[in-house]
Design an enzyme around this catalytic site. Structure first.
Site, mmCIF file in Angstrom:
data_model
loop_
_atom_site.group_PDB
_atom_site.id
_atom_site.type_symbol
_atom_site.label_atom_id
_atom_site.label_comp_id
_atom_site.label_asym_id
_atom_site.label_seq_id
_atom_site.Cartn_x
_atom_site.Cartn_y
_atom_site.Cartn_z
ATOM 1 N N GLY A 88 6.903 5.299 7.812
ATOM 2 C CA GLY A 88 6.125 6.616 7.759
ATOM 3 C C GLY A 88 6.314 7.182 8.995
ATOM 4 O O GLY A 88 7.340 6.984 9.801
ATOM 5 N N LYS A 140 0.838 -1.159 0.047
ATOM 6 C CA LYS A 140 0.023 -0.015 0.057
ATOM 7 C C LYS A 140 0.661 1.209 0.054
ATOM 8 O O LYS A 140 1.198 1.834 1.125
ATOM 9 C CB LYS A 140 -0.815 0.058 1.222
ATOM 10 C CG LYS A 140 -2.224 0.967 0.963
ATOM 11 C CD LYS A 140 -2.299 1.898 2.295
ATOM 12 C CE LYS A 140 -1.536 2.863 2.622
ATOM 13 N NZ LYS A 140 -1.551 3.966 1.700
ATOM 14 N N CYS A 188 14.378 10.397 6.189
ATOM 15 C CA CYS A 188 14.198 10.009 7.616
ATOM 16 C C CYS A 188 15.436 10.241 8.279
ATOM 17 O O CYS A 188 15.582 10.527 9.380
ATOM 18 C CB CYS A 188 13.786 8.431 7.760
ATOM 19 S SG CYS A 188 14.724 7.619 6.704
ATOM 20 N N GLU A 232 9.458 1.550 10.369
ATOM 21 C CA GLU A 232 10.680 2.771 9.966
ATOM 22 C C GLU A 232 10.121 4.055 9.949
ATOM 23 O O GLU A 232 9.377 4.396 9.144
ATOM 24 C CB GLU A 232 11.089 2.300 8.857
ATOM 25 C CG GLU A 232 11.690 1.101 8.224
ATOM 26 C CD GLU A 232 13.012 0.736 9.091
ATOM 27 O OE1 GLU A 232 13.845 1.772 9.453
ATOM 28 O OE2 GLU A 232 13.281 -0.341 9.351
ATOM 29 N N GLU A 292 10.822 16.388 14.144
ATOM 30 C CA GLU A 292 11.226 16.366 12.519
ATOM 31 C C GLU A 292 10.243 17.239 11.567
ATOM 32 O O GLU A 292 9.164 17.331 11.529
ATOM 33 C CB GLU A 292 10.734 14.678 12.328
ATOM 34 C CG GLU A 292 11.357 14.405 10.949
ATOM 35 C CD GLU A 292 10.759 12.984 10.524
ATOM 36 O OE1 GLU A 292 9.830 12.663 10.645
ATOM 37 O OE2 GLU A 292 11.562 12.075 10.103
ATOM 38 N N GLY A 311 2.927 5.264 12.833
ATOM 39 C CA GLY A 311 3.592 3.732 12.958
ATOM 40 C C GLY A 311 2.744 3.298 14.436
ATOM 41 O O GLY A 311 2.523 2.040 14.680
#
Ligand code: NAD
Length: 491
Positions: free
Chosen positions: A237, A181, A293, A259, A393, A242
């Site tokens: 994501g 997906k 990331c 991740e 982030e 997550g």
């Protein structure tokens, strides 16, 4: 771009064929560079996800792939690598159109994805179990590795090809059947990989793709995470998504790999090769326009080299070429979406209030770029590590420079983060490099480089809020395997 009148149409990929969504709905993909329509995708929902799980389950429980000889898996994966390489320009252009990634980076990503397929093709071929016989001469123990089952891969948009291939290749090498997906922001590359795999001889139904628009994407992701027909979730994501995947996956104690985000520290000591370190520090936070990331988005800079380093950094920032992602000279493309653009510009406003702006600070003034979601490479100095700029982030080309004086202080600052994905250390002292690399609690550390050592088979994954599980390398294959022991008593 001239794509407005004839955008390429894409269906779901189920059971080895394109399928419309059960609802018949579709959604548009627009270029982040100039807003033109660049693709139209099937808007899959829960009914389509259910169909994908049914097909993947059927192929796992009764199909030929899970018990196929390793040579077969090797042949399919290596042929898929060859086909992907042969189609590199087309696949790269899909990424350019949908994500705004500069074409040189997109071609690099196709090459890395092909290497990843080859790597796991090789591992499939060389896979061996082990036996234990020494502990009891009257017995023999076998240690077998079996595919974990139906794997659902939920992926992000920033590495829209490699991000799915680094999960898919080990999953198939292990003998799993798969549902992918992809993110609504760049779904095309996953569908192109599906075509390559089918052409390479992968049996129908072993790899299925469900695309969906934004809100439905989260619904389909949750459906897969909660489905008892799925045995393993590999998710890339945000940390927030997550966590909800992890909660939903508890329903059948699925294997979960996450991740997630990062806020990595790139640490520069006074004995570092300053010029090299400054050039790499720019790449560390501007590569993929900062949408990575592992970005080195906190620069911990020793006070003794502070001024010299910032001067070099500013010079390298000015050399970045923001432009049309189709132009090979472009080093930084637009950000992925208007939403992400707004978010990054808002963080820059936060930075103006919290710290000192050194360079950049907003959208470029070039009128040729005004329809794109561009942000200049932006550096803030004197950032407090406890501030929002240093802790959250941003996922854009914004660097927080945090001065320090001692090694212990640098380590403490690096570790003062909810995340633990990556980090860098620049020094000519081998002792210091090793001390720091061992003390920073992250999944990977770079010494005198940042993402540039060319060791792309090394395991990747995070500590703390950056996730759980690892991708790439042999451990990446083990993530898609169950370990079984068989104990035989000799009579
Ligand atoms: P996102 O969490 O919004 O979406 C990621 C994927 O999850 C998409 O396919 C989306 O449709 C789906 N999704 C969204 N909400 C969901 C939910 N509640 N349940 C199940 N699925 C859901 O993230 P994004 O904006 O696409 O990607 C950016 C984030 O990804 C950043 O935080 C970045 O650090 C992270 N990322 C991490 C790595 C890594 O290897 N650690 C690599 C790339 C990106």
């Amino acid at each position: 771009m001239g794509a407005e009148n004839a955008p390429e149409e894409f269906a779901l990929w189920l059971d080895g064929k394109p399928y419309p969504a059960a609802s018949g709905a579709r959604f548009d993909s627009r270029s982040p560079f100039d807003g033109t329509l660049v693709g139209r995708f099937a808007d899959g929902g829960e009914a389509d996800a259910a169909r994908a799980v049914e097909v993947a389950r059927r192929e796992f429980d009764g199909g030929t792939w899970p018990s196929s000889p390793s040579r077969r898996r090797y042949e399919v994966l290596s042929e898929a690598a060859r086909l992907l390489t042969a189609d590199a320009e087309n696949v790269a252009m899909r990424m350019v159109l949908e994500s705004g990634k500069p074409v040189t980076l997109a071609l690099g990503e196709v090459a890395a994805a092909a290497r990843c397929l080859e790597y796991y093709a090789g591992l499939a071929l060389s896979a061996e179990g082990s036996a234990v016989s020494e502990r009891n001469p009257q017995a023999l123990g076998l240690i077998l590795r079996e595919p974990v089952g139906v794997a659902a891969l939920i992926t992000a948009w920033n590495f829209p090809l490699l991000g799915v291939v680094c999960k898919l290749a080990p999953a198939l090498a292990a003998g799993c059947t798969v549902i992918a997906k992809p993110s609504h922001l760049c779904p095309g590359p996953t569908l192109l990989v599906a075509r390559c795999l089918t052409e390479a001889g992968l049996p129908d139904g072993v790899f299925n793709v469900v695309t969906s628009q934004q809100e439905r994407g989260a619904v389909v992701g949750q459906y897969l995470a909660a489905s008892t027909g799925v045995d393993k979730i590999a998710f890339t994501g945000s940390t927030t998504s997550g966590r909800s995947v992890m909660r939903a996956a508890a329903v059948n104690t699925k294997r979960v790999a996450l991740e997630l985000g990062g806020k990595s520290a790139n640490i520069v000591f006074p004995d570092a090769p300053i010029e090299d370190a400054a050039r790499n520090a720019i790449g560390a936070f501007t590569f993929n326009s900062g949408q990575q990331c592992s970005a080195g988005s906190r620069l911990l800079l020793h006070r003794d080299v502070h001024d010299e380093f910032l001067a070099a950094l500013t010079e390298h920032a000015a050399a970045q070429v923001l432009g049309n992602p189709r132009d090979p000279a472009t080093t930084m493309g637009p950000l992925i979406s208007e939403q992400q653009h707004r978010r990054v510009l808002d963080y820059i406003e936060v930075g103006r209030a919290e710290a000192k702006l050194v360079t950049g600070g907003g959208a470029p003034s070039d009128p040729a770029l005004e329809r794109g979601h561009f942000v200049e490479p932006t550096v803030f100095d004197g950032v407090d590590n406890s501030s929002r700029l240093a802790q959250e982030e941003i996922f854009g080309p914004v660097l927080s420079v945090i001065p320090f004086e001692t090694e212990q202080e640098a380590i403490a600052l690096a570790n003062d983060s909810a995340y633990g994905l990556a980090g860098g250390v620049w020094t000519r002292s081998i002792d210091r490099a090793i001390r720091v690399a061992k003390s920073v609690r992250t999944g990977k550390m770079f010494v005198n480089c940042y993402n540039t050592a060319g060791l792309d088979d090394m395991p990747h994954g995070g500590y703390k809020d950056s996730g759980t599980g690892r991708e790439f390398g042999t451990v990446g294959l083990e993530e898609f395997q169950e370990l079984k022991t068989v104990q035989i008593l000799l009579r």
